[in-house]
Design a protein around this motif. Structure first.
Motif, PDB file in Angstrom:
ATOM      1  N   THR A 179      -6.406  -8.484   3.587  1.00 48.55           N
ATOM      2  CA  THR A 179      -5.074  -8.371   3.297  1.00 48.55           C
ATOM      3  C   THR A 179      -4.889  -6.890   2.513  1.00 48.55           C
ATOM      4  OG1 THR A 179      -4.785 -10.784   2.989  1.00 48.55           O
ATOM      5  CG2 THR A 179      -3.484  -9.269   1.469  1.00 48.55           C
ATOM      6  N   ALA A 180      -5.940  -6.588   1.635  1.00 48.79           N
ATOM      7  CA  ALA A 180      -5.905  -5.339   1.083  1.00 48.79           C
ATOM      8  C   ALA A 180      -6.000  -4.324   2.004  1.00 48.79           C
ATOM      9  CB  ALA A 180      -7.186  -5.451   0.176  1.00 48.79           C
ATOM     10  N   ARG A 181      -6.779  -4.303   3.052  1.00 49.88           N
ATOM     11  CA  ARG A 181      -6.798  -3.358   4.058  1.00 49.88           C
ATOM     12  C   ARG A 181      -5.397  -3.121   4.574  1.00 49.88           C
ATOM     13  NH1 ARG A 181      -4.961  -2.605   9.611  1.00 49.88           N
ATOM     14  NH2 ARG A 181      -6.134  -0.840  10.220  1.00 49.88           N
ATOM     15  N   ASP A 182      -4.760  -4.175   5.203  1.00 56.16           N
ATOM     16  CA  ASP A 182      -3.126  -3.999   5.651  1.00 56.16           C
ATOM     17  C   ASP A 182      -2.396  -3.587   4.623  1.00 56.16           C
ATOM     18  OD1 ASP A 182      -4.371  -5.117   7.985  1.00 56.16           O
ATOM     19  OD2 ASP A 182      -3.434  -6.905   7.787  1.00 56.16           O
ATOM     20  N   MET A 183      -2.339  -4.191   3.232  1.00 53.80           N
ATOM     21  CA  MET A 183      -1.594  -3.102   2.090  1.00 53.80           C
ATOM     22  C   MET A 183      -1.819  -1.811   2.143  1.00 53.80           C
ATOM     23  SD  MET A 183      -1.438  -3.878  -1.767  1.00 53.80           S
ATOM     24  CE  MET A 183      -3.046  -2.981  -2.013  1.00 53.80           C
ATOM     25  N   TYR A 184      -2.973  -1.416   2.357  1.00 55.70           N
ATOM     26  CA  TYR A 184      -3.162   0.337   2.102  1.00 55.70           C
ATOM     27  C   TYR A 184      -2.615   0.915   3.256  1.00 55.70           C
ATOM     28  CZ  TYR A 184      -6.105   0.380  -2.231  1.00 55.70           C
ATOM     29  OH  TYR A 184      -6.185   0.207  -3.558  1.00 55.70           O
ATOM     30  N   CYS A 185      -3.079   0.263   4.487  1.00 56.89           N
ATOM     31  CA  CYS A 185      -2.686   0.949   5.474  1.00 56.89           C
ATOM     32  C   CYS A 185      -1.427   0.944   6.267  1.00 56.89           C
ATOM     33  CB  CYS A 185      -3.424   0.480   6.806  1.00 56.89           C
ATOM     34  SG  CYS A 185      -5.338   0.809   6.716  1.00 56.89           S
ATOM     35  N   SER A 186      -0.462  -0.161   5.975  1.00 56.50           N
ATOM     36  CA  SER A 186       0.790  -0.641   6.243  1.00 56.50           C
ATOM     37  C   SER A 186       1.545   0.279   5.269  1.00 56.50           C
ATOM     38  CB  SER A 186       1.165  -1.949   6.370  1.00 56.50           C
ATOM     39  OG  SER A 186       0.404  -2.661   7.223  1.00 56.50           O
ATOM     40  N   GLY A 187       1.043   0.274   4.158  1.00 52.23           N
ATOM     41  CA  GLY A 187       1.943   1.106   3.012  1.00 52.23           C
ATOM     42  C   GLY A 187       2.019   2.344   3.380  1.00 52.23           C
ATOM     43  N   ALA A 188       0.724   2.869   3.818  1.00 56.13           N
ATOM     44  CA  ALA A 188       0.828   4.513   4.144  1.00 56.13           C
ATOM     45  C   ALA A 188       1.756   4.977   5.301  1.00 56.13           C
ATOM     46  CB  ALA A 188      -0.546   5.033   4.354  1.00 56.13           C
ATOM     47  N   ASN A 189       1.447   4.194   6.363  1.00 64.17           N
ATOM     48  CA  ASN A 189       2.716   4.305   7.510  1.00 64.17           C
ATOM     49  C   ASN A 189       3.953   4.322   7.157  1.00 64.17           C
ATOM     50  OD1 ASN A 189       0.461   4.107   9.205  1.00 64.17           O
ATOM     51  ND2 ASN A 189       0.701   2.174  10.035  1.00 64.17           N
ATOM     52  N   ALA A 190       4.378   3.208   6.319  1.00 63.14           N
ATOM     53  CA  ALA A 190       5.757   3.206   5.506  1.00 63.14           C
ATOM     54  C   ALA A 190       6.167   4.423   5.079  1.00 63.14           C
ATOM     55  CB  ALA A 190       5.929   1.700   4.958  1.00 63.14           C
ATOM     56  N   TYR A 191       5.260   4.687   3.989  1.00 59.29           N
ATOM     57  CA  TYR A 191       5.516   5.739   3.062  1.00 59.29           C
ATOM     58  C   TYR A 191       5.764   7.217   3.690  1.00 59.29           C
ATOM     59  CZ  TYR A 191       5.102   9.107  -0.760  1.00 59.29           C
ATOM     60  OH  TYR A 191       5.389  10.233  -1.860  1.00 59.29           O
ATOM     61  N   THR A 192       4.541   7.405   4.626  1.00 61.27           N
ATOM     62  CA  THR A 192       4.699   8.762   5.401  1.00 61.27           C
ATOM     63  C   THR A 192       5.893   8.890   6.536  1.00 61.27           C
ATOM     64  OG1 THR A 192       2.993   7.869   7.102  1.00 61.27           O
ATOM     65  CG2 THR A 192       2.346   9.176   4.924  1.00 61.27           C
ATOM     66  N   GLY A 193       6.221   7.623   7.038  1.00 62.58           N
ATOM     67  CA  GLY A 193       7.110   7.353   8.010  1.00 62.58           C
ATOM     68  C   GLY A 193       6.474   7.995   9.300  1.00 62.58           C
ATOM     69  N   ARG A 194       5.086   7.580   9.352  1.00 60.61           N
ATOM     70  CA  ARG A 194       4.480   7.957  10.591  1.00 60.61           C
ATOM     71  C   ARG A 194       3.445   6.810  10.951  1.00 60.61           C
ATOM     72  NH1 ARG A 194       2.093  14.158   8.567  1.00 60.61           N
ATOM     73  NH2 ARG A 194       4.483  14.936   8.400  1.00 60.61           N
ATOM     74  N   GLU A 195       3.055   6.406  12.202  1.00 62.81           N
ATOM     75  CA  GLU A 195       2.242   5.704  12.652  1.00 62.81           C
ATOM     76  C   GLU A 195       0.816   6.131  12.614  1.00 62.81           C
ATOM     77  OE1 GLU A 195       2.931   2.326  13.156  1.00 62.81           O
ATOM     78  OE2 GLU A 195       4.836   2.606  12.267  1.00 62.81           O
ATOM     79  N   ILE A 196       0.213   6.484  11.355  1.00 61.20           N
ATOM     80  CA  ILE A 196      -1.261   6.799  11.233  1.00 61.20           C
ATOM     81  C   ILE A 196      -2.233   5.902  11.454  1.00 61.20           C
ATOM     82  CG2 ILE A 196      -2.871   8.085   9.830  1.00 61.20           C
ATOM     83  CD1 ILE A 196      -0.204   9.053   8.068  1.00 61.20           C
ATOM     84  N   PHE A 197      -1.846   4.476  11.002  1.00 63.03           N
ATOM     85  CA  PHE A 197      -2.790   3.449  11.308  1.00 63.03           C
ATOM     86  C   PHE A 197      -2.241   2.441  12.061  1.00 63.03           C
ATOM     87  CE2 PHE A 197      -3.686   5.635   7.116  1.00 63.03           C
ATOM     88  CZ  PHE A 197      -4.896   5.650   7.269  1.00 63.03           C
ATOM     89  N   ASP A 198      -3.431   1.638  12.882  1.00 60.92           N
ATOM     90  CA  ASP A 198      -3.007   0.407  13.696  1.00 60.92           C
ATOM     91  C   ASP A 198      -2.994  -0.699  12.729  1.00 60.92           C
ATOM     92  OD1 ASP A 198      -2.593  -1.599  15.277  1.00 60.92           O
ATOM     93  OD2 ASP A 198      -4.643  -1.440  16.253  1.00 60.92           O
ATOM     94  N   ALA A 199      -1.563  -0.991  12.151  1.00 60.08           N
ATOM     95  CA  ALA A 199      -1.548  -1.963  11.125  1.00 60.08           C
ATOM     96  C   ALA A 199       0.036  -2.653  11.515  1.00 60.08           C
ATOM     97  CB  ALA A 199      -1.464  -1.238   9.612  1.00 60.08           C
ATOM     98  N   PRO A 200      -0.087  -3.952  10.642  1.00 59.01           N
ATOM     99  CA  PRO A 200       1.134  -4.697  10.800  1.00 59.01           C
ATOM    100  C   PRO A 200       2.279  -3.821  10.125  1.00 59.01           C
ATOM    101  CG  PRO A 200      -0.444  -5.667   9.275  1.00 59.01           C
ATOM    102  CD  PRO A 200      -1.067  -4.557  10.117  1.00 59.01           C
ATOM    103  N   PRO A 201       3.631  -4.525  10.330  1.00 57.30           N
ATOM    104  CA  PRO A 201       4.673  -3.802   9.505  1.00 57.30           C
ATOM    105  C   PRO A 201       4.518  -4.205   8.084  1.00 57.30           C
ATOM    106  CG  PRO A 201       5.369  -5.233  11.610  1.00 57.30           C
ATOM    107  CD  PRO A 201       3.801  -5.443  11.427  1.00 57.30           C
ATOM    108  N   LEU A 202       5.069  -3.420   7.359  1.00 57.64           N
ATOM    109  CA  LEU A 202       4.921  -3.512   5.730  1.00 57.64           C
ATOM    110  C   LEU A 202       5.407  -4.808   5.318  1.00 57.64           C
ATOM    111  CD1 LEU A 202       3.977  -2.195   2.843  1.00 57.64           C
ATOM    112  CD2 LEU A 202       6.165  -1.180   2.933  1.00 57.64           C
ATOM    113  N   SER A 203       6.328  -5.450   5.963  1.00 55.52           N
ATOM    114  CA  SER A 203       6.902  -6.813   5.719  1.00 55.52           C
ATOM    115  C   SER A 203       5.983  -7.737   5.815  1.00 55.52           C
ATOM    116  CB  SER A 203       8.273  -6.930   6.191  1.00 55.52           C
ATOM    117  OG  SER A 203       8.053  -7.022   7.622  1.00 55.52           O
ATOM    118  N   THR A 204       5.332  -7.684   6.896  1.00 56.76           N
ATOM    119  CA  THR A 204       4.158  -8.624   7.254  1.00 56.76           C
ATOM    120  C   THR A 204       2.893  -8.432   6.094  1.00 56.76           C
ATOM    121  OG1 THR A 204       4.652  -8.688   9.420  1.00 56.76           O
ATOM    122  CG2 THR A 204       2.519  -9.439   8.716  1.00 56.76           C
TER     123      THR A 204
END
Length: 339
Positions: free
Chosen positions: A306-331
């Motif tokens: 859960t912590a991993r997805d929070m960091y990676c999904s959050g980074a994708n959302a903040y930067t607006g880039r798909e840097i990580f293979d991670a679920p949507p931030l809402s998930t």
């Protein structure tokens, strides 16, 4: 160098010139100033590196000087958008960081600056706050009127601020403490305290605007700075989920999630940490951790995921880039709420 990233030196800084080196971000994490905890969060280091690089490039584009040079891939220093995979190493300019002599909790900043000259890491953290949540240390240390707020006392709910509050705290003391402006100005050395506050407000504005564009609320954060030939430059790392507190749809999106989880699930350890810090302060001892007789326990695999997805999904959302293979931030946030 720190509990969550390693420090590499390629060329030492001198009294007259900046050096060169890099941060290597690990998957370690730290809460309550403990240092390295007993487990790791997968890809956390890469998420901090990516967000830090993104923010440094954003600051540079807005005219804010930094120590950032780029991310490192296969030995080359490149911009984040040119990276072929999530980066974990950041190239930076280096400044001098002299030893800070002390006797107990008495620190000799004059000796630090005598050794530093005009090329040094300013031994302060500059904190900016856009919101004062329930439980904030600011409520214990100050009254609303101290910040021009029209409350007789702090209300029971979070307070959103029209104008950010900027504070200064020590960086290298074993038990960091908040400072009055006069003491912060003395500790800053040749760097002007109002110039530091101005840089912090500009960084806060840029990070807040970027967060807002991604649907995030930027609650608070901090920066560290270096001083070189009369110029203040933003150093360390900026605007990550470790340095700053963000929220998404009312749920924390930051290291605060891990702090609160430990408070709920390992209260004996958290209480032992608080007691050790208080005892060290009473005894005028710098090393509080040696007084703590309880160690933290590892986290369950599901919590780490859960912590991993929070960091990676959050980074994708903040930067607006798909840097990580991670679920949507809402998930990812849904899983955080269920912790």
């Amino acid at each position: 160098m720190t509990s969550v990233k390693e420090f590499r030196i390629e060329e030492e800084a001198t009294a007259t010139d900046l050096g060169r080196g890099s941060f290597v971000f690990t998957d370690d994490y730290s809460v309550f100033d403990w240092g390295k905890m007993p487990d790791q969060i997968p890809q956390k280091g890469a998420s901090l590196c990516a967000m830090g690089a993104f923010n440094f490039e954003l600051l540079e584009s807005e005219g804010v000087p930094t120590h950032y040079r780029g991310v490192v891939e296969n030995g080359d220093v490149i911009q984040l958008e040119n990276a072929s995979h999530p980066p974990s190493e950041m190239a930076i300019d280096l400044t001098q960081v002299p030893d800070l002599p002390h006797e107990g909790r008495e620190y000799e900043y004059d000796r630090y600056h005598d050794a530093a000259g005009e090329n040094y890491l300013i031994p302060l953290e500059i904190v900016f706050r856009n919101r004062v949540p329930v439980g904030s240390s600011l409520r214990r240390r100050t009254a609303p009127a101290d910040h021009g707020l029209e409350f007789d006392e702090w209300p029971d709910e979070a307070v959103d601020l029209d104008d950010p509050i900027v504070e200064f705290s020590t960086k290298y003391e074993e038990g960091d403490r908040y400072l009055e402006r006069d003491e912060a100005d003395a500790i800053a050395g040749a760097a002007d305290i109002e110039d530091l506050a101005s840089v912090a407000r500009e960084v806060n504005r840029i990070v807040t605007d970027q967060a807002s564009s991604a649907g995030l609320v930027h609650e608070d954060g901090k920066i560290e700075c270096l001083y070189y030939r009369g110029e203040i430059r933003v150093a360390d790392v900026v605007g990550t989920f470790d340095e700053n507190r963000f929220s998404y749809e009312g749920t924390q999106l930051s290291k605060e999630v891990l702090r609160q989880y430990h408070k709920r699930t390992q209260p004996e350890w958290v209480q032992a940490v608080e007691a050790a810090k208080a005892e060290a302060k009473r005894a005028d001892v710098a090393d509080w951790k040696s007084l703590c007789d309880v160690d933290p326990e590892p986290l369950a695999d599901g919590v780490l995921e859960t912590a991993r997805d929070m960091y990676c999904s959050g980074a994708n959302a903040y930067t607006g880039r798909e840097i990580f293979d991670a679920p949507p931030l809402s998930t990812a946030i849904g899983a955080v709420r269920r912790l």
